[in-house]
Design a protein around this motif. Structure first.
Motif, PDB file in Angstrom:
ATOM      1  N   GLY A  20      62.721  67.892  38.460  1.00 39.69           N
ATOM      2  CA  GLY A  20      63.434  67.073  39.429  1.00 39.69           C
ATOM      3  C   GLY A  20      63.962  67.896  40.591  1.00 39.69           C
ATOM      4  N   LEU A  21      64.552  69.041  40.275  1.00 33.42           N
ATOM      5  CA  LEU A  21      65.052  69.926  41.316  1.00 33.42           C
ATOM      6  C   LEU A  21      63.918  70.419  42.210  1.00 33.42           C
ATOM      7  CD1 LEU A  21      67.552  71.976  39.129  1.00 33.42           C
ATOM      8  CD2 LEU A  21      68.193  70.470  41.024  1.00 33.42           C
ATOM      9  N   ALA A  22      62.815  70.825  41.597  1.00 34.03           N
ATOM     10  CA  ALA A  22      61.666  71.322  42.359  1.00 34.03           C
ATOM     11  C   ALA A  22      61.074  70.227  43.241  1.00 34.03           C
ATOM     12  CB  ALA A  22      60.606  71.867  41.403  1.00 34.03           C
ATOM     13  N   PHE A  23      61.010  69.010  42.717  1.00 31.65           N
ATOM     14  CA  PHE A  23      60.471  67.881  43.476  1.00 31.65           C
ATOM     15  C   PHE A  23      61.307  67.617  44.723  1.00 31.65           C
ATOM     16  CE2 PHE A  23      60.894  63.243  44.216  1.00 31.65           C
ATOM     17  CZ  PHE A  23      59.617  62.982  44.689  1.00 31.65           C
ATOM     18  N   PHE A  34      73.274  72.795  46.592  1.00 29.33           N
ATOM     19  CA  PHE A  34      73.994  72.604  45.331  1.00 29.33           C
ATOM     20  C   PHE A  34      75.404  73.147  45.490  1.00 29.33           C
ATOM     21  CE2 PHE A  34      75.004  74.724  41.122  1.00 29.33           C
ATOM     22  CZ  PHE A  34      75.571  73.591  40.578  1.00 29.33           C
ATOM     23  N   SER A  35      76.387  72.344  45.119  1.00 31.52           N
ATOM     24  CA  SER A  35      77.788  72.779  45.173  1.00 31.52           C
ATOM     25  C   SER A  35      78.250  73.166  43.776  1.00 31.52           C
ATOM     26  CB  SER A  35      78.676  71.652  45.712  1.00 31.52           C
ATOM     27  OG  SER A  35      78.569  70.491  44.899  1.00 31.52           O
ATOM     28  N   ASN A  52      64.395  79.854  38.087  1.00 31.83           N
ATOM     29  CA  ASN A  52      63.084  79.309  38.455  1.00 31.83           C
ATOM     30  C   ASN A  52      62.756  79.539  39.932  1.00 31.83           C
ATOM     31  OD1 ASN A  52      62.023  77.646  35.983  1.00 31.83           O
ATOM     32  ND2 ASN A  52      64.211  77.175  36.113  1.00 31.83           N
ATOM     33  N   LYS A  53      63.620  80.296  40.590  1.00 29.20           N
ATOM     34  CA  LYS A  53      63.399  80.664  42.003  1.00 29.20           C
ATOM     35  C   LYS A  53      63.128  79.441  42.888  1.00 29.20           C
ATOM     36  CE  LYS A  53      61.806  85.362  41.016  1.00 29.20           C
ATOM     37  NZ  LYS A  53      62.303  85.357  39.631  1.00 29.20           N
ATOM     38  N   LEU A  54      63.926  78.414  42.710  1.00 35.18           N
ATOM     39  CA  LEU A  54      63.773  77.196  43.510  1.00 35.18           C
ATOM     40  C   LEU A  54      64.461  77.381  44.866  1.00 35.18           C
ATOM     41  CD1 LEU A  54      64.503  74.500  40.768  1.00 35.18           C
ATOM     42  CD2 LEU A  54      62.288  75.374  41.537  1.00 35.18           C
ATOM     43  N   PRO A  55      63.861  76.901  45.938  1.00 38.20           N
ATOM     44  CA  PRO A  55      64.414  77.082  47.294  1.00 38.20           C
ATOM     45  C   PRO A  55      65.562  76.109  47.584  1.00 38.20           C
ATOM     46  CG  PRO A  55      62.381  75.839  47.423  1.00 38.20           C
ATOM     47  CD  PRO A  55      62.544  76.220  45.977  1.00 38.20           C
ATOM     48  N   ASP A 158      77.398  57.138  50.786  1.00 40.54           N
ATOM     49  CA  ASP A 158      77.714  56.595  52.111  1.00 40.54           C
ATOM     50  C   ASP A 158      78.634  57.509  52.908  1.00 40.54           C
ATOM     51  OD1 ASP A 158      76.250  54.215  52.365  1.00 40.54           O
ATOM     52  OD2 ASP A 158      77.639  53.152  51.066  1.00 40.54           O
ATOM     53  N   THR A 159      79.522  58.187  52.210  1.00 36.49           N
ATOM     54  CA  THR A 159      80.491  59.042  52.902  1.00 36.49           C
ATOM     55  C   THR A 159      79.801  60.166  53.649  1.00 36.49           C
ATOM     56  OG1 THR A 159      82.183  58.575  51.237  1.00 36.49           O
ATOM     57  CG2 THR A 159      82.509  60.522  52.614  1.00 36.49           C
ATOM     58  N   TYR A 160      78.872  60.843  52.960  1.00 36.18           N
ATOM     59  CA  TYR A 160      78.214  62.003  53.557  1.00 36.18           C
ATOM     60  C   TYR A 160      76.806  61.709  54.068  1.00 36.18           C
ATOM     61  CZ  TYR A 160      82.147  64.317  51.377  1.00 36.18           C
ATOM     62  OH  TYR A 160      83.425  64.683  51.011  1.00 36.18           O
ATOM     63  N   GLN A 161      76.373  60.465  53.871  1.00 31.44           N
ATOM     64  CA  GLN A 161      75.080  60.017  54.390  1.00 31.44           C
ATOM     65  C   GLN A 161      73.926  60.906  53.906  1.00 31.44           C
ATOM     66  OE1 GLN A 161      74.449  57.086  56.682  1.00 31.44           O
ATOM     67  NE2 GLN A 161      76.255  56.726  55.407  1.00 31.44           N
ATOM     68  N   LEU A 162      73.850  61.035  52.574  1.00 31.73           N
ATOM     69  CA  LEU A 162      72.760  61.800  51.964  1.00 31.73           C
ATOM     70  C   LEU A 162      72.559  61.321  50.532  1.00 31.73           C
ATOM     71  CD1 LEU A 162      74.876  63.515  50.263  1.00 31.73           C
ATOM     72  CD2 LEU A 162      74.439  65.371  51.848  1.00 31.73           C
ATOM     73  N   PHE A 163      71.489  61.834  49.913  1.00 32.63           N
ATOM     74  CA  PHE A 163      71.220  61.524  48.511  1.00 32.63           C
ATOM     75  C   PHE A 163      72.005  62.494  47.638  1.00 32.63           C
ATOM     76  CE2 PHE A 163      67.268  60.211  50.692  1.00 32.63           C
ATOM     77  CZ  PHE A 163      67.264  58.869  50.339  1.00 32.63           C
ATOM     78  N   LYS A 164      72.547  61.976  46.546  1.00 34.88           N
ATOM     79  CA  LYS A 164      73.259  62.817  45.587  1.00 34.88           C
ATOM     80  C   LYS A 164      72.489  62.787  44.272  1.00 34.88           C
ATOM     81  CE  LYS A 164      77.800  62.573  45.267  1.00 34.88           C
ATOM     82  NZ  LYS A 164      79.156  62.106  44.857  1.00 34.88           N
ATOM     83  N   TYR A 165      72.092  63.973  43.823  1.00 36.45           N
ATOM     84  CA  TYR A 165      71.291  64.098  42.607  1.00 36.45           C
ATOM     85  C   TYR A 165      72.149  64.702  41.505  1.00 36.45           C
ATOM     86  CZ  TYR A 165      67.453  65.664  39.530  1.00 36.45           C
ATOM     87  OH  TYR A 165      66.609  65.889  38.454  1.00 36.45           O
ATOM     88  N   ASN A 166      72.183  64.022  40.361  1.00 36.85           N
ATOM     89  CA  ASN A 166      72.989  64.448  39.209  1.00 36.85           C
ATOM     90  C   ASN A 166      72.063  64.799  38.041  1.00 36.85           C
ATOM     91  OD1 ASN A 166      75.337  63.501  40.735  1.00 36.85           O
ATOM     92  ND2 ASN A 166      74.693  61.442  40.152  1.00 36.85           N
ATOM     93  N   PRO A 167      71.454  65.983  38.045  1.00 35.29           N
ATOM     94  CA  PRO A 167      70.415  66.299  37.057  1.00 35.29           C
ATOM     95  C   PRO A 167      70.899  66.357  35.611  1.00 35.29           C
ATOM     96  CG  PRO A 167      71.007  68.255  38.322  1.00 35.29           C
ATOM     97  CD  PRO A 167      71.654  67.085  38.997  1.00 35.29           C
TER      98      PRO A 167
END
Length: 234
Positions: A20-23, A34-35, A52-55, A158-167
């Motif tokens: 999921g992170l790589a995708f 990532f915070s 996994n050396k993900l960018p 909506d607050t930050y106008q982005l997708f939030k991913y909770n893996p």
């Protein structure tokens, strides 16, 4: 946005955490972050990203009131993964004015003053950290609080106008602890002393047996919806 959210969600539900992170990193190059606050969940995700050396870039919010143990795990993490986690700090003038006007421990006096402190030390720096980004990765888990139990794995913020991913949304605390141990990942030693959710030192305590996960945060306030503003769901 809704159509894109549905499309991404359908892809993610068939992938494990690393996939999921790589995708998402592939879909949003240089626009995914990532915070981390160096808790168990965040340390697990940091490991998934760096091992996994993900960018995916990693940042933290240094409020200026963190535990020494938190700084120690930050240092250990940089050393273990040969990385540099980016810090974001509160605006100096705003903190100076707040403390001068209200005092250094004013957050104990009212919910309003506590939330103002959180806004200055956390929310405003987070806004800067997320500026221009399309995906924000978090370490939220469904069983951490009632406010988080119905979260989807991917949502639109909506607050930050982005997708939030909770893996790690469907991981339990036991799952997370086992993962940390299996991979020998640096972690905050306060977790061994009854601290479950670790934030600023004046606002965090260890919890007692049988207490709610969030009982150790802002314990002098009501137990309902105790959030700092970063992940509030209205």
């Amino acid at each position: 946005m809704r159509e894109q959210l549905n499309t991404l969600y359908k892809e993610l539900i068939h992938k494990n955490e690393v996939e999921g992170l790589a995708f998402l990193a592939e879909q949003f190059p240089n626009e995914i972050v990532f915070s981390t606050s160096f808790g168990l969940e965040d340390q697990a995700i940091t490991h998934l990203i760096l091992d996994n050396k993900l960018p995916i870039s990693i940042f933290t919010l240094d409020t200026g009131r963190l535990f020494n143990e938190t700084y120690s795990v930050w240092e250990s993490t940089n050393e273990r993964y040969n990385t540099f986690i980016t810090p974001y700090y509160p605006e100096t003038k705003r903190i100076e004015k707040y403390v001068e006007t209200n005092g250094p421990l004013s957050f104990y006096r009212s919910v309003e003053l506590r939330k103002e402190c959180c806004h200055i030390r956390k929310v405003e720096p987070l806004t800067r950290a997320l500026k221009g980004k399309k995906v924000w990765i978090t370490g939220l888990r469904a069983d951490q609080s009632n406010a988080r139990k119905d979260l989807p794995i991917l949502e639109w913020d909506d607050t930050y106008q982005l997708f939030k991913y909770n893996p790690l949304l469907h991981w339990t605390l036991a799952d997370t602890q086992a993962f940390i141990k299996a991979h020998n990942i640096p972690y905050n030693v306060l977790h061994d002393k009854g601290f479950v959710s670790i934030g600023c030192a004046p606002c965090t305590r260890a919890i007692k047996e049988g207490e709610d996960f969030r009982a150790g945060r802002w314990w002098w306030e009501s137990n309902s919806k105790k959030e700092c503003g970063l992940h509030e769901h209205k």
